[in-house]
Design an enzyme around this catalytic site. Structure first.
Site, PDB file in Angstrom:
ATOM      1  N   HIS B 264       0.831  -1.206   0.000  1.00  6.88           N
ATOM      2  CA  HIS B 264       0.000   0.000   0.000  1.00  6.88           C
ATOM      3  C   HIS B 264       0.872   1.266   0.000  1.00  6.88           C
ATOM      4  CE1 HIS B 264      -3.662   2.358   1.139  1.00  6.88           C
ATOM      5  NE2 HIS B 264      -2.755   3.141   1.686  1.00  6.88           N
ATOM      6  N   GLU B 265       1.771   1.353   0.982  1.00  2.00           N
ATOM      7  CA  GLU B 265       2.621   2.550   1.064  1.00  2.00           C
ATOM      8  C   GLU B 265       3.556   2.614  -0.141  1.00  2.00           C
ATOM      9  OE1 GLU B 265       1.619   4.629   3.170  1.00  2.00           O
ATOM     10  OE2 GLU B 265       0.433   3.268   4.414  1.00  2.00           O
ATOM     11  N   HIS B 268       1.773   4.456  -2.858  1.00  2.00           N
ATOM     12  CA  HIS B 268       1.872   5.912  -2.667  1.00  2.00           C
ATOM     13  C   HIS B 268       3.245   6.422  -3.106  1.00  2.00           C
ATOM     14  CE1 HIS B 268      -1.827   6.950  -0.622  1.00  2.00           C
ATOM     15  NE2 HIS B 268      -1.654   6.081   0.369  1.00  2.00           N
ATOM     16  N   GLU B 294      -4.742   7.918  -3.030  1.00  2.00           N
ATOM     17  CA  GLU B 294      -5.191   6.654  -2.439  1.00  2.00           C
ATOM     18  C   GLU B 294      -5.484   5.630  -3.534  1.00  2.00           C
ATOM     19  OE1 GLU B 294      -5.616   4.681   1.163  1.00  2.00           O
ATOM     20  OE2 GLU B 294      -4.900   6.710   0.743  1.00  2.00           O
TER      21      GLU B 294
END
Lengths: 501, 501
Positions: B264-265, B268, B294
């Site tokens: 997830h990170e 980003h 997001e």
């Protein structure tokens, strides 16, 4: 509180914020910043350095300093504030005499020279570095001449890194030391080197990190007022009294190097963590006396850390973290960490020959600043001195004159402080044993924190309120002398190697 | 270049330096700063925040912005600079309307409320937090009223976090989604939950960190343009295009949580690392569209990361780093990472029920901002909505209204962006498959970097040059719709659970 004093305190507080971010920017650059972020990081560092320089040379700041120096105001200040006004006024006037253009050019020249030095060291080629070093030498001379036009430049440099120190004192004690060390080294060499093959092996890095935590805790590092990270070379950085950080560099083949770096940097950090918080934002919080600071890291690393008694209470714990140590008798380990022998690289030298590495550098710096020896003659001069002092001759520049980065960034006058620190340590050891009793007994008892507390009380809490010679006078009741350090060496190695003192 | 433009660019560059240090101060606070250093750190943050606020509201800055907005100058600017002038002028005017005293009081109220929220959450006691929340709500209303006196406050908030977004659009697509989700959830629940006991065990943290590095590298995170650290909650921080950092939080009992946080990170970070460097220092470099951001983290985490085909090329590598995985068939693992079931905590929810957690929060925010529901009625309203949407009722405030920190620091209007991101993802997936072919085939082939490159090219490199609805138009050729996300869910879970679509 006078309006000027209030305004001055606010100003100090603002300057402190710039220190804080600059320290953090550099810390992060050495411990975390990725390659592609370096350029943006350097821009930020340049921006905030310039702002900080502006603050420290602003006319309004000078006006406050001058007003507070007037007897009517000065006499009503508390001692820490008096010292702050005096020291900061001196620095303000020094900086004001430096033309801003020159300052920028000097900073750039040092940055460039540092980069070239790295490359030249990799290639072991002094000739690449030589023109840049020449430039840094001449600009450093110019720099200190701006600061103190009426003083000898090298004296100014010595005083910059160790306030109140001068070359006459250093000449005297370094000579004393050299005379005492050369016969000792002869005896040690005659005794032969220990067999250290038992220590060979592969040591897990994660376990070495746990050893570091254990050691830091053991000597009194406060983990709530600091943290650890990895970097190319170990160092300590003070963000504030409640945040003093140490780095380390780990090697899979050799756990001892990181262990002693941990103790060394831990000693620096314990100093920073224990400055009286009442000195926050004042000049007393900034300990720019490198010799005094180094005395604290080296006291933990050498005076305490290289004793059998230091390890007795924790050797089992060490063996549980690094299981290989279960096979290594404590005595073998103690011989390994006290393996004295001439070697080329200062940062890898034992505590005895280390002294001669520093004496060499001090003599080189005098040759540069007093005798104006041409830059191209320096590598040979270095090699000759190595042969004279340590009996070995570097085979190339990387293991000779290019090994340290200090000169590449203009830090002339810094080297002597390492050895001054060791001499202070000999004196502190005498004073401590007079008050607390035999150090080996204290350590064997597991009461190392009594020693840390003694150092906290006698040295750390005062920050830079007293300069080094005042500290020696207060704590040891005498002037700087090499005798206690020599006594410590002679006693220790006679016992360890079994020869007569 | 006009003098004003040159001056403006220098000014942007200076503002960028403040962003850089503030970002670093916060990053370090969450990843490294020790407890006793927090107070000094907060002083530094306050100091530089105030300086940054002054820069962004200075008259000379406003003058430049107004001059550059005049057609004669504006028309000669390049598109990125035009956007910068427009966006920064809007922000300048918004900030100028906020009285400095109010701004300071609001910042303080949020900091205090955040601290009280932490405590109230620990004690699971909403009544402790209630007065502070009430204050933050009323001050947030006042804050946005200063910024945009003629607009509905909640619309302003939505636009703050997702430029160009409004509640009419959100109402429409959330309703569409809710209608599609409830029957799907019914079918999934009827199918029953998988047995996940094979995954129980103790997972070495050092090994989990190696898994993180492997995953980051796999999806295309550039380790030379970023770094990793640990923090209480995972997050991503952009210092500059060449330095984008991710954190993680590891759990010895559960390696899956950190694995998906890493992905997830990493999503980003890949966005931040791939913005065109030509946009440096312009407003385009700052991607304040939370939904779009997001969408990129969730695309990697959910759309790609929860597929069998994502893991096929790396499951052996994973098993070599975490040996327990050798005993877990890939199919069992895929069931575990797609275990859909109603639960209380948003951050632990699966990708399907997650949507309903967000719809709940969006409805709560409308109740707060539009219907002015009294603060003390909010916990019961929360619990009722949980029952309505997810069929479960929180037993206490900690697993109910106190679970998220967003409202404690005034971030109302932020929650919808999480779900908008997922809806964009459904649309991006359709567009991507139309261009590159079946995603499962690409992934099984080990060609995930083709997908990353497609996202780089179509989304990342543009930074915030286009707002989200412009991006959807350019990449997908249509307006926002929940249909593709629903299609993705229906297709995927029908196959996984073996029921008819």
């Amino acid at each position: 509180m006078s309006d000027t004093l209030k305004q001055f305190k606010d100003y100090l507080h603002t300057m402190r914020q710039y220190d804080h971010v600059l320290t953090l920017l550099y810390w992060d650059l050495s411990t975390a910043a990725p390659e592609k972020g370096v350029e943006a990081r350097m821009r930020a560092i340049n921006y905030f350095s310039t702002e900080a320089f502006r603050l420290s040379t602003a006319d309004e700041y000078g006006k406050m300093l001058h007003e507070l120096s007037q007897p009517a105001q000065f006499d009503s200040l508390d001692p820490a504030m008096q010292l702050t006004v005096k020291r900061n006024l001196r620095d303000y006037e020094r900086f004001k005499r430096i033309p801003e253009d020159f300052y920028t050019a000097y900073t750039e020249a040092k940055t460039r020279s540092e980069r070239i030095w790295e490359k030249a060291k990799r290639n072991s080629d002094f000739s690449e570095f030589s023109p840049y070093l020449e430039k840094v030498i001449s600009m450093t001379k110019e720099y200190v001449h701006y600061m103190e036009p009426d003083q000898d430049p090298y004296e100014v440099l010595l005083d910059l890194y160790e306030e109140g120190m001068d070359s006459a004192t250093i000449d005297r004690v370094f000579e004393e030391l050299k005379e005492g060390l050369l016969p000792l080294l002869g005896k040690i060499e005659a005794a032969g080197r220990p067999n250290l093959s038992a220590l060979e092996g592969h040591y897990d890095i994660a376990a070495q990190k746990e050893v570091q935590s254990m050691l830091l805790d053991y000597i009194g590092f406060d983990a709530d007022a600091g943290t650890t990270a990895e970097s190319e070379h170990p160092f300590t950085t003070d963000l504030c009294i409640g945040d003093v950080r140490v780095t380390n560099h780990y090697n899979e083949d050799d756990p001892i190097s990181a262990m002693f770096s941990a103790i060394h940097e831990g000693g620096h950090a314990i100093f920073g963590q224990n400055i009286d918080p009442a000195y926050e934002d004042t000049a007393v919080e900034q300990v720019n006396m490198m010799g005094l600071h180094e005395s604290q890291s080296r006291f933990f690393e050498n005076i305490l850390g290289r004793r059998r008694s230091f390890w007795e209470p924790i050797y089992d714990k060490l063996s549980s973290l690094l299981p290989q140590f279960k096979q290594i008798p404590l005595d073998t380990f103690c011989r390994a960490i006290n393996d004295v022998h001439p070697s080329m690289i200062r940062t890898e030298a034992d505590e005895v020959t280390y002294c001669l590495h520093i004496i060499l550098r001090y003599e080189m710096e005098k040759a540069i600043f007093r005798d104006n020896v041409p830059v191209d003659d320096l590598p040979a001069l270095w090699n000759d001195k190595m042969e004279e002092l340590l009996g070995i001759r570097p085979q190339n520049d990387a293991e000779g004159i290019l090994q340290d980065m200090h000169w590449s960034d203009g830090s002339f006058g810094y080297f002597p402080s390492y050895l001054l620190g060791s001499m202070y340590d000999g004196m502190f050891l005498e004073a401590l044993e007079k008050e607390l009793g035999d150090v080996d007994e204290i350590l064997s008892d597991g009461r190392i924190r009594d020693i840390t507390a003694w150092l906290n009380e006698n040295i750390h809490r005062n920050g830079s309120f007293y300069n080094s010679s005042e500290v020696l006078q207060r704590v040891c009741g005498q002037k700087l002398t090499a005798r206690p350090l020599l006594d410590y060496f002679n006693k220790k190695y006679a016992k360890l190697y079994g020869f007569d003192r």
